[in-house]
Each structure stands twice: as structure tokens, then as C-alpha cells.
Write an enzyme that holds these catalytic residues in place. Structure first.
Site, PDB file in Angstrom:
ATOM      1  N   CYS A 134     -55.085 -36.940 -20.886  1.00  0.00           N
ATOM      2  CA  CYS A 134     -55.083 -35.785 -21.781  1.00  0.00           C
ATOM      3  C   CYS A 134     -54.479 -34.603 -21.027  1.00  0.00           C
ATOM      4  CB  CYS A 134     -56.495 -35.379 -22.176  1.00  0.00           C
ATOM      5  SG  CYS A 134     -57.418 -36.675 -22.960  1.00  0.00           S
ATOM      6  N   ASN A 197     -53.753 -47.268 -19.902  1.00  0.00           N
ATOM      7  CA  ASN A 197     -53.732 -46.673 -21.229  1.00  0.00           C
ATOM      8  C   ASN A 197     -52.335 -46.943 -21.814  1.00  0.00           C
ATOM      9  OD1 ASN A 197     -54.357 -44.981 -23.474  1.00  0.00           O
ATOM     10  ND2 ASN A 197     -55.786 -43.854 -22.174  1.00  0.00           N
ATOM     11  N   GLY A 222     -50.175 -53.392 -26.664  1.00  0.00           N
ATOM     12  CA  GLY A 222     -49.990 -54.750 -27.162  1.00  0.00           C
ATOM     13  C   GLY A 222     -49.207 -55.626 -26.189  1.00  0.00           C
TER      14      GLY A 222
HETATM   15  C1  LIG Z   1     -55.212 -47.104 -32.113  1.00  0.00           C
HETATM   16  C2  LIG Z   1     -55.554 -46.914 -30.671  1.00  0.00           C
HETATM   17  C3  LIG Z   1     -56.481 -45.939 -30.295  1.00  0.00           C
HETATM   18  C4  LIG Z   1     -56.806 -45.749 -28.948  1.00  0.00           C
HETATM   19  N1  LIG Z   1     -57.743 -44.804 -28.609  1.00  0.00           N
HETATM   20  C5  LIG Z   1     -58.116 -44.676 -27.302  1.00  0.00           C
HETATM   21  C6  LIG Z   1     -59.157 -43.759 -26.930  1.00  0.00           C
HETATM   22  O1  LIG Z   1     -59.778 -43.087 -27.760  1.00  0.00           O
HETATM   23  N2  LIG Z   1     -59.467 -43.637 -25.602  1.00  0.00           N
HETATM   24  C7  LIG Z   1     -58.826 -44.393 -24.639  1.00  0.00           C
HETATM   25  O2  LIG Z   1     -59.140 -44.260 -23.449  1.00  0.00           O
HETATM   26  N3  LIG Z   1     -57.860 -45.298 -24.983  1.00  0.00           N
HETATM   27  C8  LIG Z   1     -57.501 -45.445 -26.277  1.00  0.00           C
HETATM   28  N4  LIG Z   1     -56.532 -46.364 -26.614  1.00  0.00           N
HETATM   29  C9  LIG Z   1     -55.885 -47.172 -25.556  1.00  0.00           C
HETATM   30  C10 LIG Z   1     -56.482 -48.578 -25.453  1.00  0.00           C
HETATM   31  O3  LIG Z   1     -57.859 -48.523 -25.131  1.00  0.00           O
HETATM   32  C11 LIG Z   1     -55.726 -49.412 -24.385  1.00  0.00           C
HETATM   33  O4  LIG Z   1     -55.812 -48.736 -23.141  1.00  0.00           O
HETATM   34  C12 LIG Z   1     -54.260 -49.640 -24.708  1.00  0.00           C
HETATM   35  O5  LIG Z   1     -54.070 -49.838 -26.086  1.00  0.00           O
HETATM   36  C13 LIG Z   1     -53.675 -50.821 -23.936  1.00  0.00           C
HETATM   37  O6  LIG Z   1     -54.368 -52.014 -24.180  1.00  0.00           O
HETATM   38  P1  LIG Z   1     -53.901 -53.086 -25.335  1.00  0.00           P
HETATM   39  O7  LIG Z   1     -52.461 -53.374 -25.072  1.00  0.00           O
HETATM   40  O8  LIG Z   1     -54.805 -54.258 -25.165  1.00  0.00           O
HETATM   41  O9  LIG Z   1     -54.098 -52.393 -26.638  1.00  0.00           O
HETATM   42  C14 LIG Z   1     -56.196 -46.556 -27.947  1.00  0.00           C
HETATM   43  C15 LIG Z   1     -55.266 -47.538 -28.339  1.00  0.00           C
HETATM   44  C16 LIG Z   1     -54.949 -47.735 -29.670  1.00  0.00           C
HETATM   45  C17 LIG Z   1     -53.964 -48.819 -30.035  1.00  0.00           C
END
Ligand SMILES: Cc1cc2nc3c(=O)[nH]c(=O)nc-3n(C[C@H](O)[C@H](O)[C@H](O)COP(=O)(O)O)c2cc1C
Length: 311
Positions: A134, A197, A222
Site C-alpha cells: 500500500c 502479492n 493466477g
Molecule cells: C480479487 C483479489 C483480491 C485480493 N485482495 C487482497 C487483499 O485484500 N490483501 C492481500 O494481501 N492480498 C490480496 N490479494 C492478493 C492475493 O492474496 C495473492 O497474493 C495474489 O492473488 C497471488 O496469488 P494467486 O496467484 O494464487 O491469486 C487479492 C487478490 C485478488 C485476485
């Protein structure tokens, strides 16, 4: 093969987990919303949606855009605020044997401290995950996650509260050296780091000549990001002694195993829950099958076993 097999039992910062597969923040709501679809007690853990001191409405739509092998989002950290979470959501999670982690964010160190103080008075949480991706609005908008000194002062301030639960610092991949940032978090007192993230990205509509996402840029997540996330998890694990939690594109048990081999002590599953709401438990089941096939008796023995140099 099962998510609750003894082979998968492990500990994270001293917290016993049924298995090392957790639901990632922002992709599993506040946990309870998934209770009718998936057995929450078979998940290794749940990291709830990021919580701020006051409720946030989030960004204007469109907030999601599907890409090849992934998705972009710019939700704008919409959430009900930490006090409503404690009042309305946490009571329903207390009966679970699955460990619940609160994801915390803010736009100034005082915001983070306020959220942690409220959570400290509440029961039913196993730990905190600090989302540092952030901008610090009191510091010219510089991101906590990209400046080691800024990150260090935030983590130090939180640790000064002497929180009764472990502090996981969730790192952004949008940095030049993840090793430097991970080390800064560790030196400031983080009990673990989680990464990655989302990657800052842009989708363009060539016809309207506008960004596909209402807010302009979005965060890419993803399967498309998995190889970069794996590289960063490996680099972070080489740089620190505290546990590393790996995430980024995990969609199968073998994906989870890859992150463990690269040095992660546990993993989180995010975007996969969008197309398969049972993904967290399915992936734990598949990880157990993988271990059985490979003759691995305890999941922890997989951690950090990557033979990086060719023999
Ligand atoms: C729709 C959405 C909302 C997310 N909101 C947060 C959040 O509130 N806080 C956070 O630390 N990460 C947030 N993330 C990041 C995910 O926790 C994760 O770090 C990121 O999507 C990578 O992992 P993945 O490829 O398995 O999705 C968000 C991701 C998505 C797709």
C-alpha cells in the site's frame, strides 16, 4: 488421500496446522461465506480479506479482467472494517479447527496499529498478515513494500505493540530485489514473510483506447505469474531464516509441492478459488497424493530441497 492426513501436519511460527495449504487474502472473503461449499475444517488455514481501520467501498468498476492464464483486479481493498469483522464475522470462525489469520493494511503506520490493537482484544485468530503493498500517503505515496527503510519502520512499530500473535509480512513482487526487502522485514522482527502479492499490470481496450480496469492499472494473479513467484520465493528463502509462505498461481497439489521445494514452509491459494471454490482443500488432498507417490513421509521434509545447481 486427504487434506487431513498426518503426512501433511506441520507448524508455522509455532502454530500447528492440519496441512500447509491456506486460503489467500481477498480470494476467500471472510471465510464463512465458503462454509456451504467446502469443508473449512480441512483447510490448513484461512487468511481473511484485508482489514482496515474504517470500512472501504473500493474502486469503481470494472474491477476484474480475465487474462491468459490469470486475472487482473483492482478491488481497491474493499472491506467492512476491522470492528465489523470482529463483531459480525469472527464469531462464526471461532468454532473452526482451521487457523484463521487476519490480513491487515493501512495508508499510514497509525492505520496498521489501530487495526492490530482492535484485533489484539479479539479471540479466535492465529496470527496477522500485514499487507504492505500500500502507498504510505503520509510519505509521498511511497509503497511500504518497495522501500526497505519504510518497511522496517512499519514492522518495528507493529512489533513494538508486542502483539500476542505471530506477524507475517506479505511482500510485493513489484521490487528490484526481493532478498533485500525480505531481509529488512526479518531484521525488523517479522515472524514470517509471505509472497507474492499481485504484479502491477495494464490491460488495454484498443477499440475504446481505455484501460480495461476502471482504476487504470490492476494486479495480475493466477497461473500466469507462477514461475516468477517461484523464483522470488526461492530468493527470499535463501535470504532469511524465518519461514517463507509461498503463493502466486498455485492451482494443484504439485504446484504447492514446487513452492515447498523452492523454500516455502506453507503456501496460499488465491485466484484458483475463483474457478474452483474447493481449490484450497483439493490442493491439500492432491499434495497428500503427491507425497504418497514420492514416498515422502512428512511434508516438512520437502521444504527447501531444491537442487539448484546441476550435478
Ligand atoms: C480479487 C483479489 C483480491 C485480493 N485482495 C487482497 C487483499 O485484500 N490483501 C492481500 O494481501 N492480498 C490480496 N490479494 C492478493 C492475493 O492474496 C495473492 O497474493 C495474489 O492473488 C497471488 O496469488 P494467486 O496467484 O494464487 O491469486 C487479492 C487478490 C485478488 C485476485
Amino acid at each position: 488421500m486427504s487434506a487431513t492426513s498426518p503426512r501433511l501436519a506441520c507448524t508455522l511460527c509455532g502454530i500447528p496446522l492440519l496441512n500447509p495449504v491456506l486460503a489467500a487474502s481477498g480470494t476467500f472473503a471472510y471465510g464463512g461465506e465458503f462454509a456451504s461449499i467446502v469443508d473449512l475444517n480441512s483447510a490448513g488455514g484461512i487468511v481473511v480479506k484485508g482489514l482496515s481501520a474504517a470500512p472501504i467501498e473500493g474502486n469503481r468498476p470494472p474491477r476484474i479482467w480475465e487474462t491468459h492464464g490469470g486475472m487482473m483486479n483492482s478491488i481497491g481493498l474493499q472491506n467492512i472494517g476491522v470492528r465489523a469483522f470482529v463483531r459480525e464475522k469472527l464469531p462464526g470462525l471461532r468454532g473452526l479447527r482451521t487457523k484463521v489469520f487476519a490480513n491487515v493494511f493501512g495508508y499510514a503506520p497509525e492505520d496498521y496499529l489501530e487495526v492490530i490493537r482492535v484485533l489484539e482484544d479479539a479471540e479466535g485468530l492465529a496470527g496477522y498478515e500485514l499487507n504492505v503493498s500500500c502507498p504510505n500517503t503520509k510519505h509521498g505515496g511511497m509503497f511500504f513494500s518497495s522501500d526497505p527503510a519504510l518497511l522496517s519502520s512499519l514492522v518495528t512499530a507493529v512489533k513494538k505493540l508486542r502483539p500476542k500473535r505471530p506477524l507475517i509480512v506479505k511482500l510485493s513482487p513489484n521490487v528490484a530485489s526481493i532478498a533485500v526487502i525480505a531481509k529488512a522485514a526479518e531484521d525488523a522482527g517479522a515472524d514470517a514473510v509471505s509472497l507474492v502479492n499481485t504484479f502491477v499490470a495494464l490491460a488495454v481496450d484498443a477499440r475504446t483506447r481505455r484501460p480495461r480496469i476502471g482504476a487504470g492499472f490492476g494486479g495480475l494473479s493466477g497461473p500466469a505469474i507462477k514461475p516468477i513467484a517461484l523464483r522470488m520465493v526461492y530468493e527470499a528463502a535463501q535470504a532469511v531464516k524465518i519461514p517463507v509462505i509461498g503463493l502466486g498461481g498455485i492451482a494443484s497439489g504439485e504446484d504447492a509441492a514446487e513452492f515447498l521445494v523452492a523454500g516455502a514452509s506453507a503456501v496460499e491459494v488465491g485466484t484458483a478459488s475463483f474457478w474452483d471454490p474447493r481449490a484450497v482443500v483439493r490442493i491439500a488432498d492432491e499434495l497428500d497424493s503427491f507425497l504418497a507417490k514420492e514416498g515422502v513421509a512428512a511434508v516438512s521434509s520437502l521444504v527447501g530441497t531444491l537442487r539448484f545447481q546441476r550435478d
